[in-house]
Design a protein around this motif. Structure first.
Motif, short mmCIF file in Angstrom:
data_model
loop_
_atom_site.label_atom_id
_atom_site.label_comp_id
_atom_site.label_asym_id
_atom_site.label_seq_id
_atom_site.Cartn_x
_atom_site.Cartn_y
_atom_site.Cartn_z
N VAL A 202 -25.64 8.42 -8.01
CA VAL A 202 -24.35 7.77 -7.72
C VAL A 202 -23.33 8.15 -8.79
CG1 VAL A 202 -23.16 5.56 -7.57
CG2 VAL A 202 -25.36 5.85 -6.44
N LEU A 203 -23.73 8.10 -10.06
CA LEU A 203 -22.81 8.43 -11.15
C LEU A 203 -22.32 9.88 -11.07
CD1 LEU A 203 -24.54 6.68 -14.20
CD2 LEU A 203 -22.46 5.95 -13.00
N SER A 204 -23.18 10.77 -10.58
CA SER A 204 -22.79 12.18 -10.48
C SER A 204 -21.66 12.39 -9.48
CB SER A 204 -23.99 13.03 -10.06
OG SER A 204 -24.36 12.80 -8.71
N LYS A 205 -21.43 11.41 -8.59
CA LYS A 205 -20.37 11.51 -7.59
C LYS A 205 -19.06 10.87 -8.06
CE LYS A 205 -23.44 13.27 -4.81
NZ LYS A 205 -23.44 14.73 -4.55
N ALA B 79 -35.07 3.86 -9.58
CA ALA B 79 -33.74 3.29 -9.77
C ALA B 79 -32.87 4.23 -10.60
CB ALA B 79 -33.84 1.93 -10.45
N GLN B 80 -33.49 4.88 -11.60
CA GLN B 80 -32.74 5.85 -12.41
C GLN B 80 -32.27 7.03 -11.56
OE1 GLN B 80 -33.59 7.00 -16.50
NE2 GLN B 80 -35.52 5.85 -16.37
N PHE B 81 -33.16 7.53 -10.70
CA PHE B 81 -32.78 8.62 -9.79
C PHE B 81 -31.53 8.23 -9.00
CE2 PHE B 81 -37.47 10.06 -9.49
CZ PHE B 81 -37.31 10.86 -10.61
N ALA C 114 -17.10 8.83 -14.41
CA ALA C 114 -18.41 8.67 -15.07
C ALA C 114 -18.85 10.00 -15.69
CB ALA C 114 -19.45 8.18 -14.07
N VAL C 115 -18.66 11.09 -14.95
CA VAL C 115 -19.04 12.41 -15.46
C VAL C 115 -18.22 12.74 -16.71
CG1 VAL C 115 -19.12 14.89 -14.95
CG2 VAL C 115 -19.77 13.23 -13.19
N TYR C 116 -16.94 12.39 -16.69
CA TYR C 116 -16.07 12.63 -17.84
C TYR C 116 -16.56 11.86 -19.07
CZ TYR C 116 -11.87 12.73 -20.74
OH TYR C 116 -11.00 12.88 -21.78
N LYS C 117 -17.02 10.63 -18.86
CA LYS C 117 -17.56 9.83 -19.96
C LYS C 117 -18.80 10.51 -20.56
CE LYS C 117 -14.70 6.31 -19.70
NZ LYS C 117 -13.72 6.04 -20.80
#
Length: 352
Positions: free
Chosen positions: A26-29, A19-21, A33-36
């Protein structure tokens, strides 16, 4: 009953890792989220450097040693039939904790906006590379006269503390249209406890995401050392991609008032250009090397001797695994300099 409980626990931790993977993928896209994660990096980096920088040894290396011991212990438990289930569960828990911590501290920074998007468009051109190679050859020759030597006439860095302070100083004057990250004020450069092993792996230095320390191999020839420190300091700024860290390291060193840092940077740039040109025009590369000053030739010979003395299985193995790691994080493999050279060409053309 007990067997079902153990199975559920193993399934839970294995499922959580999967689930972490998926979650971090998803967050990397998602740019927001990346900015956070970039903002969180600034907080945890500052906290970790305040906690660990005053210690004279690498806390991160001690952590890796302890982690290695725990991992071996758990593997032994997994091999043992009687303790296999408990060992496997603890191993899965450890993987979950390490993976989550790595991703929030560092892994998501690989998905930041690429630096190349901040520079003008310019197709890589062999003739432009050759012109830059000639320029940096002359700069290397001139700067080489200003640095110290050892008794064999080879470039030698004697003032590492001043070098580290200069790198932090240069972080504060990076071009604002490229760098929007907060410059470091804490000296957290540490000689690695694994320097002997590092010499045989081809690893010059590394950033520890768990302690925010920039570790380097203190046995390196001095031609490598200043630029390696600048490169690792770029990771401390928050640049995860290797070739982007090279580019930030180049910006740190190119206008430095520290002759050792400037020479090491110019020499790295020259070698990178020659490596990029070699597949297109090997004769040109040989002619440039033949034009090295006598001092530069001594430095090159010392580098080659160091690499030859430490060549072997570990060097090939770590080169291969590092190549896989870079590609898994959307970077070019370790054997190419093309992205750094592309960044270099674009920046140099815009500065003219």
């Amino acid at each position: 009953m007990k067997t079902n409980k153990i199975f559920r626990r193993k399934s839970f931790w294995a499922g959580l890792l999967l689930a972490q993977f998926l979650l971090f993928f998803v967050l990397s896209k998602v740019p927001t989220a990346v900015y956070k994660f970039e903002n969180f990096f600034e907080f945890q980096k500052g906290l970790h450097q305040k906690l660990f920088s005053f210690l004279p040894f690498s806390v991160g290396d001690v952590f890796y040693v302890l982690l290695g011991i725990v991992t071996v212990f758990l593997i032994i438990k997994i091999i043992n039939k009687k303790s296999r289930n408990s060992g496997l569960i603890k191993f899965l828990v450890l993987l979950n904790v390490l993976y989550f911590t790595y991703q929030i501290f560092w892994g998501m920074l690989y998905f930041q906006k690429p630096l190349i998007e901040k520079l003008p468009q310019k197709e890589p051109d062999v003739e432009a590379m050759k012109a830059l190679a000639l320029k940096y050859l002359e700069q290397c020759k001139q700067t080489r006269y200003l640095v110290d030597e050892d008794r064999y006439g080879v470039f030698k860095v004697y003032r590492k503390k001043a070098l580290k302070s200069e790198i932090l100083k240069q972080q504060a004057v990076l071009p604002q249209f490229i760098n929007d990250k907060k410059a470091g004020v804490i000296n957290s450069f540490k000689p690695s406890l694994f320097k002997g092993v590092m010499s045989y792996t081809g690893i010059l230095g590394y950033y520890n995401p768990f302690t925010a320390e920039a570790n380097y191999n203190s046995e390196l020839p001095s031609t490598y050392l200043p630029f390696t420190l600048a490169h690792e300091s770029a990771h401390q700024l928050g640049y995860a991609r290797e070739q982007e860290a090279n580019f930030i390291g180049y910006l740190i060193g190119k206008n430095s008032t520290n002759d050792e840092l400037r020479y090491s940077t110019e020499y790295f740039v020259l070698k990178s250009l020659l490596n990029a040109i070699a597949s297109e025009d090997e004769k040109f590369v040989k002619s440039i090397i033949n034009q090295y000053s006598e001092e530069m030739k001594r430095d090159r010979f010392a580098e080659r001797m160091f690499n030859r003395r430490h060549a072997g299985f570990l060097d090939a193995f770590f080169g291969f695994t590092n190549d896989l790691f870079l590609k898994s994080n959307q970077q070019e493999g370790s054997v190419t300099y093309s992205y750094f050279v592309d960044l270099l060409l674009r920046y140099e053309s815009s500065a003219q």
